[in-house]
Design a protein around this motif. Sequence first.
Motif, PDB file in Angstrom:
ATOM      1  N   THR A   1       0.838  -1.188   0.000  1.00 19.27           N
ATOM      2  CA  THR A   1       0.000   0.000   0.000  1.00 19.27           C
ATOM      3  C   THR A   1       0.875   1.241   0.000  1.00 19.27           C
ATOM      4  N   ALA A   2       0.332   2.296  -0.540  1.00 17.76           N
ATOM      5  CA  ALA A   2       0.961   3.605  -0.527  1.00 17.76           C
ATOM      6  C   ALA A   2      -0.173   4.620  -0.527  1.00 17.76           C
ATOM      7  N   TYR A   3       0.145   5.859  -0.321  1.00 21.97           N
ATOM      8  CA  TYR A   3      -0.867   6.911  -0.310  1.00 21.97           C
ATOM      9  C   TYR A   3      -1.637   6.886  -1.632  1.00 21.97           C
TER      10      TYR A   3
ATOM     11  N   PHE B   1      -1.226  -9.544 -11.212  1.00 22.91           N
ATOM     12  CA  PHE B   1      -0.886  -8.299 -10.541  1.00 22.91           C
ATOM     13  C   PHE B   1      -2.100  -7.383 -10.584  1.00 22.91           C
ATOM     14  N   TYR B   2      -2.408  -6.748  -9.465  1.00 22.47           N
ATOM     15  CA  TYR B   2      -3.527  -5.812  -9.373  1.00 22.47           C
ATOM     16  C   TYR B   2      -3.026  -4.504  -8.780  1.00 22.47           C
ATOM     17  N   VAL B   3      -3.573  -3.390  -9.259  1.00 23.36           N
ATOM     18  CA  VAL B   3      -3.317  -2.109  -8.610  1.00 23.36           C
ATOM     19  C   VAL B   3      -4.600  -1.289  -8.646  1.00 23.36           C
ATOM     20  N   LYS B   4      -5.018  -0.803  -7.462  1.00 23.90           N
ATOM     21  CA  LYS B   4      -6.268  -0.060  -7.332  1.00 23.90           C
ATOM     22  C   LYS B   4      -5.979   1.397  -6.991  1.00 23.90           C
ATOM     23  N   ASP B   5      -6.684   2.291  -7.686  1.00 26.20           N
ATOM     24  CA  ASP B   5      -6.601   3.728  -7.416  1.00 26.20           C
ATOM     25  C   ASP B   5      -7.588   4.041  -6.297  1.00 26.20           C
TER      26      ASP B   5
ATOM     27  N   ILE C   1       1.946  -0.253 -10.276  1.00 25.77           N
ATOM     28  CA  ILE C   1       2.578  -1.312  -9.495  1.00 25.77           C
ATOM     29  C   ILE C   1       3.891  -1.629 -10.204  1.00 25.77           C
ATOM     30  N   CYS C   2       4.968  -1.607  -9.455  1.00 23.99           N
ATOM     31  CA  CYS C   2       6.278  -1.957  -9.987  1.00 23.99           C
ATOM     32  C   CYS C   2       6.605  -3.348  -9.470  1.00 23.99           C
TER      33      CYS C   2
ATOM     34  N   ASP D   1       5.977  -3.047  -5.479  1.00 25.51           N
ATOM     35  CA  ASP D   1       5.699  -1.818  -4.763  1.00 25.51           C
ATOM     36  C   ASP D   1       4.666  -1.036  -5.558  1.00 25.51           C
ATOM     37  N   VAL D   2       4.009  -0.082  -4.932  1.00 34.94           N
ATOM     38  CA  VAL D   2       2.939   0.681  -5.574  1.00 34.94           C
ATOM     39  C   VAL D   2       3.095   2.166  -5.263  1.00 34.94           C
TER      40      VAL D   2
END
Length: 117
Positions: A35-37, A50-54, A64-65, A101-102
Motif C-alpha cells: 500500500t501507498a498513499y 498483478f492488481y493495482v487499485k486507485d 505497481i512496480c 511496490d505501488v
Amino acid sequence: MRKLISRGIAIGAGGVAMVIFASTAAYAGTDVNATAYGAYGQFISNGDKFYVKDMLADGYAVRICYRVNNGSVHTLTNPAGYGTTGMWDLDLAEGSIVTIDVARTPDTCSPWAVGYA
C-alpha cells in the motif's frame, strides 16, 4: 497373519499420502500486497496476477512496480482513475521471487514487498 497385512497396507497408504502432501507444498506460491498513499497493489501467485487499485480521487494514475528474481524493474500503470483496479495476468516460473511496490504516478514507490510465484 491377516492383521499384519492390513496394518502394512494402512502404513503404506499413510506413507504415500505424506509424500503427496510434501511434494505439493514445495510448489505453493505466496501472495503479497503493498500500500501507498492513494494506491493498493497485490500479486496473487495462483495465476501470477498483478492488481493495482486507485484509492484517491486526485487525478493521478497509480502503478505497481515489480521485479522477478531481483531482476529489472517493470511497471504496470492503471490510468483509469479513482475506484478502478488494473489487472495483468503474467506467466512466471514456479518458485520465482516476486517483489512489488505501488505508488501514485508522481510519487516514489512504497517499500518493496516479497512473494513467490
